[in-house]
Design an enzyme around this catalytic site. Structure first.
Site, PDB file in Angstrom:
ATOM      1  N   GLY A  73       0.813  -1.212   0.000  1.00 14.01           N
ATOM      2  CA  GLY A  73       0.000   0.000   0.000  1.00 14.01           C
ATOM      3  C   GLY A  73       0.845   1.261   0.000  1.00 14.01           C
ATOM      4  CB  SER A  74       3.831   2.314   1.930  1.00 18.92           C
ATOM      5  OG  SER A  74       3.264   2.068   3.192  1.00 18.92           O
ATOM      6  CD  GLN A 182      -7.481  -0.775   6.987  1.00 16.19           C
ATOM      7  OE1 GLN A 182      -8.278  -1.652   7.325  1.00 16.19           O
ATOM      8  NE2 GLN A 182      -6.225  -0.784   7.395  1.00 16.19           N
ATOM      9  CB  SER A 202      -1.873  -3.269   1.250  1.00 11.42           C
ATOM     10  OG  SER A 202      -0.982  -4.028   2.047  1.00 11.42           O
ATOM     11  CG  HIS A 204       0.136  -6.408   5.352  1.00  2.33           C
ATOM     12  ND1 HIS A 204      -0.073  -5.980   6.632  1.00  2.33           N
ATOM     13  CD2 HIS A 204       0.564  -5.330   4.670  1.00  2.33           C
ATOM     14  CE1 HIS A 204       0.224  -4.684   6.720  1.00  2.33           C
ATOM     15  NE2 HIS A 204       0.608  -4.276   5.539  1.00  2.33           N
ATOM     16  CB  CYS A 327       3.508   5.095  24.208  1.00  3.93           C
ATOM     17  SG  CYS A 327       3.639   6.374  25.441  1.00  3.93           S
TER      18      CYS A 327
END
Ligand SMILES: *Cc1c(COP(=O)(O)O)cnc(C)c1O
Length: 398
Positions: A73-74, A182, A202, A204, A327
């Site tokens: 995808g990227s 998505q 994508s 995965h 985080c």
């Protein structure tokens, strides 16, 4: 209830399915030929790639020659945006329209282009996480070379009015790209009917392995290359083909686009049950639109707790999930998506994303509905922030 293992992070990645593994395995073992070789071992690989291209094209209403395999995808997002920008610049058009809540593969590519002389308009989304077509229309200028809007959001699951945006872009003669990573398998996609010029997908996220993806590029658009080198992918994307990955992607696309309506119905029922149960927890809220939403997406904020403590506690109970908190993403600010829909920082920090796939069951939902309220209560009992919320202090004031 007995401890289970529930994988509810399918928007992050998915498990390779049995049909996908079976389909790709021969290309990792005996069929290892280079698709560019002329002997039959190589030709077998070339044939498998052709068949895979036909399968992917058919699933989204494209022609076979309009599909290009990439590393994911990227890469597809980078290719579409950087190379549409390059073409635009050659015609004096250096303006791009996107939204504030895109995936980083789109947002960071746009920010990179801003450093190289392009202007980008980041259209807002409303408090439900939906883009308004009128805002896109207002943002388009004479020098706009590309509009890029994601089909469905990876964090809050909202599904955008892609057909309307496609029609608008066609009317304005501006290229239209959508990141459908998505959406594919969850929503019916027809690139011709929806006037989509460029689309990213994508492997995965749909039960194929990591490191394989595709881009649809409408015939006649002919963007320049992002990856230069050999003549693979009709000289548009260099690099020896990932034959096993390509076969896996095609199998996954074919599997996930079967019976979409049936899957939508089954999954959204489970999703809505989880949402109904978890929003009974005091000081909780559903993020994103309740209806225009991916069938497997649950995103709920619980005030007074930290997302990462929630994830660690859920992990101890055997539940894999995500959070929009700081985080986990390695930055100080909470999710740009949750901030874009107007959540205060403290609320965004306490968010939980559960993303279901067709492998999740009613029993998984029962377990989630039993564990999450218990864990939230336990964390709140130890939270100084929660005490302040109970005292009605304005915790977002400072
Ligand atoms: C996962 C994801 C990507 C990135 O795809 P990769 O194959 O991991 O590079 C891009 N866009 C969206 C919406 C995603 O969810």
């Amino acid at each position: 209830m007995d401890k289970r293992f529930v994988y509810a992070d399918n928007s992050a990645t998915t498990k390779i399915s049995k049909p996908v593994l079976d389909a790709m395995m021969p290309y990792l073992t005996e069929h290892y030929g280079n698709a560019s070789s002329i002997y039959s071992l190589g030709m077998d690989s070339a044939k498998a790639i052709l068949k895979a291209r036909e399968t992917v094209a058919k699933a989204i209403g494209a022609k076979t020659g309009e599909i290009y395999f990439t590393s994911g995808g990227s890469e597809s997002d980078n290719w579409a945006i950087k190379c549409a920008a390059e073409v635009g610049a050659s015609k004096g058009k250096k303006h791009i329209v996107t939204t504030v809540f895109e995936h980083h593969a789109v947002l960071h590519t746009c920010q990179y282009l801003e450093k190289h002389g392009f202007e980008v308009t980041y259209v807002p989304v409303d408090e439900m996480g939906l883009v308004h077509i009128s805002d896109i229309e207002k943002a388009i200028r004479d020098d706009t070379c590309l509009v890029t809007v994601m089909f469905a959001n990876n964090e809050i699951g909202t599904i955008q009015p892609i057909a309307e945006i496609g029609a608008l872009c066609r009317e304005k003669k501006v290229l239209f790209h959508t990141d459908a990573v998505q959406a594919i398998g969850n929503v019916e996609i027809n690139v011709a009917e929806m006037n989509i010029d460029l689309l990213s997908m994508s492997g995965h996220k749909i039960h194929a392995p990591k490191g394989i993806g595709a881009m649809y590029m409408r015939a006649g658009i002919n963007l320049p290359n992002l990856i230069h080198g050999g003549a693979q992918e009709r000289s548009k994307r260099a690099g020896t083909e990932n034959v096993a990955g390509i076969v896996a992607l095609a199998t996954a696309v074919s599997e996930c686009t079967k019976n979409i309506a049936e899957k939508q119905e089954r999954l959204s029922k489970i999703r809505d049950r989880i949402i109904a149960e978890l929003t009974k927890i005091p000081e909780s809220r559903l993020n994103g639109d309740p209806i225009k939403r991916l069938p497997g997406n649950v995103n709920i904020s619980f005030r007074g707790i930290e997302g990462e403590s929630l994830l660690l506690s859920l992990d101890l109970e055997g539940i894999c999930a995500s959070s929009g908190s700081a985080c986990t993403s390695g930055s100080l600010d909470p999710s740009h998506v949750l901030l874009a829909i107007g959540l205060p920082h403290s609320t965004a920090h306490g968010s939980l994303r559960l993303s279901l796939s067709d492998e999740n069951t009613e029993e998984d939902a029962d377990y989630i509905c039993e564990v999450v309220p218990r864990v939230v209560e336990k964390l709140r009992a130890m939270s100084p922030l929660w005490e302040r919320i109970l005292r009605d202090e304005d915790i977002d004031a400072e």
